[in-house]
Design a protein around this motif. Structure first.
Motif, short mmCIF file in Angstrom:
data_model
loop_
_atom_site.label_atom_id
_atom_site.label_comp_id
_atom_site.label_asym_id
_atom_site.label_seq_id
_atom_site.Cartn_x
_atom_site.Cartn_y
_atom_site.Cartn_z
N ILE A 70 71.35 24.92 65.41
CA ILE A 70 72.79 25.02 65.88
C ILE A 70 73.05 23.91 66.75
N ASP A 71 74.40 23.29 66.50
CA ASP A 71 74.94 22.21 66.77
C ASP A 71 73.94 21.04 66.78
N GLY A 72 73.14 20.84 65.68
CA GLY A 72 72.32 19.69 65.55
C GLY A 72 71.04 19.98 66.16
N ARG A 73 70.87 20.91 66.95
CA ARG A 73 69.64 21.16 67.64
C ARG A 73 68.77 22.34 66.88
N PRO A 74 67.26 21.86 66.75
CA PRO A 74 66.55 22.88 65.90
C PRO A 74 66.23 24.37 66.53
N LEU A 75 66.43 25.44 65.79
CA LEU A 75 66.00 26.57 66.53
C LEU A 75 64.74 27.23 65.75
N HIS A 76 63.57 27.42 66.71
CA HIS A 76 62.56 27.48 66.11
C HIS A 76 62.39 29.10 65.16
N VAL A 77 61.96 29.10 63.96
CA VAL A 77 62.35 30.39 63.23
C VAL A 77 60.97 30.61 62.65
N MET A 78 60.76 31.92 62.61
CA MET A 78 59.42 32.61 62.12
C MET A 78 59.69 33.50 61.17
N ARG A 79 59.00 33.41 60.09
CA ARG A 79 59.24 34.43 58.84
C ARG A 79 57.92 35.38 59.11
N ARG A 80 58.41 36.69 59.05
CA ARG A 80 57.60 37.74 58.94
C ARG A 80 56.94 38.16 57.92
N ALA A 81 55.91 39.02 57.92
CA ALA A 81 55.18 39.26 56.69
C ALA A 81 56.07 40.20 55.67
N ASP A 82 57.06 40.94 56.34
CA ASP A 82 57.96 41.64 55.41
C ASP A 82 59.21 41.08 54.97
N GLY A 83 59.14 39.81 55.36
CA GLY A 83 60.31 38.81 54.56
C GLY A 83 61.64 38.62 55.80
N SER A 84 61.59 39.28 56.91
CA SER A 84 62.38 39.01 57.84
C SER A 84 62.36 38.11 58.49
N TYR A 85 63.31 37.70 59.57
CA TYR A 85 63.12 36.28 60.33
C TYR A 85 63.28 36.99 61.83
N LEU A 86 62.63 36.04 62.72
CA LEU A 86 62.67 36.27 64.05
C LEU A 86 62.72 34.70 64.52
N SER A 87 63.40 34.49 66.02
CA SER A 87 63.55 33.26 66.33
C SER A 87 62.87 33.51 67.86
N ALA A 88 63.02 32.52 68.50
CA ALA A 88 62.41 32.28 69.89
C ALA A 88 63.43 32.67 71.03
N VAL A 89 64.55 32.77 70.47
CA VAL A 89 65.75 32.92 71.37
C VAL A 89 65.53 34.74 71.41
N ASN A 90 65.29 35.54 70.63
CA ASN A 90 65.23 36.92 70.76
C ASN A 90 64.01 37.29 69.79
N HIS A 91 62.92 37.30 70.26
CA HIS A 91 61.73 37.50 69.21
C HIS A 91 61.40 39.01 69.15
N PHE A 92 62.36 39.66 69.80
CA PHE A 92 61.99 41.24 69.61
C PHE A 92 62.81 41.95 68.56
N GLN A 93 63.90 41.06 67.96
CA GLN A 93 64.73 41.55 66.95
C GLN A 93 64.55 40.59 65.53
N SER A 94 64.59 41.47 64.75
CA SER A 94 64.10 40.78 63.22
C SER A 94 65.60 40.75 62.41
N TYR A 95 65.66 39.76 61.58
CA TYR A 95 67.05 39.69 60.78
C TYR A 95 66.76 39.37 59.37
N ASP A 96 67.32 39.82 58.55
CA ASP A 96 67.15 39.95 57.08
C ASP A 96 67.49 38.59 56.57
N THR A 97 68.28 37.38 57.15
CA THR A 97 68.46 36.23 56.37
C THR A 97 68.48 35.26 57.88
N PRO A 98 68.16 33.91 57.55
CA PRO A 98 68.36 33.00 58.68
C PRO A 98 69.67 32.77 59.11
#
Length: 122
Positions: A70-98
């Motif tokens: 985001i604006d050239g700065r890396p966002l830490h992204v983690m892939r969950r076992a079910d194939g969804s993604y979560l990030s350090a910004v909001n690790h309580f919500q998962s998303y289908d795509t990065p």
């Protein structure tokens, strides 16, 4: 009689070779234009980044979804076992795509910039 039979076989072999080579040359001549008009060879290169501007922020996602910026700065992204993604910004919500994850991070961050990631010590 033996000599004439041998000569006949040799003549037959010669004629088969000549006519066979002629047929092969004709086939090659007929196929040459087709072979020259082949499509160029497809090369496997890296897929392009998914990039967009969302709410005034530049988002880029690599094809594997392993690196989000985001604006050239890396966002830490983690892939969950079910194939969804979560990030350090909001690790309580998962998303289908990065890309969805990056948009949600922009919504959460507002005008705040991401902190530069500290190098990992291993």
């Amino acid at each position: 009689m033996y000599a004439s039979a041998r000569a006949t076989r040799t003549r037959r072999a010669f004629l088969r070779t000549v006519f066979g080579a002629t047929a092969l040359a004709g086939t090659a001549a007929a196929l040459t234009p087709l072979l020259r008009t082949r499509r160029p060879r497809q090369t496997l290169g890296p897929a392009p980044l998914a990039e967009e501007t969302y709410r005034g922020r530049h988002i880029s996602v690599d094809p594997a979804g392993e690196a989000v910026h985001i604006d050239g700065r890396p966002l830490h992204v983690m892939r969950r076992a079910d194939g969804s993604y979560l990030s350090a910004v909001n690790h309580f919500q998962s998303y289908d795509t990065p890309l969805e994850l990056a948009r949600a991070a922009v919504d959460e961050l507002g005008t705040t910039q991401l902190a530069l990631a500290a190098p990992h010590h291993g």
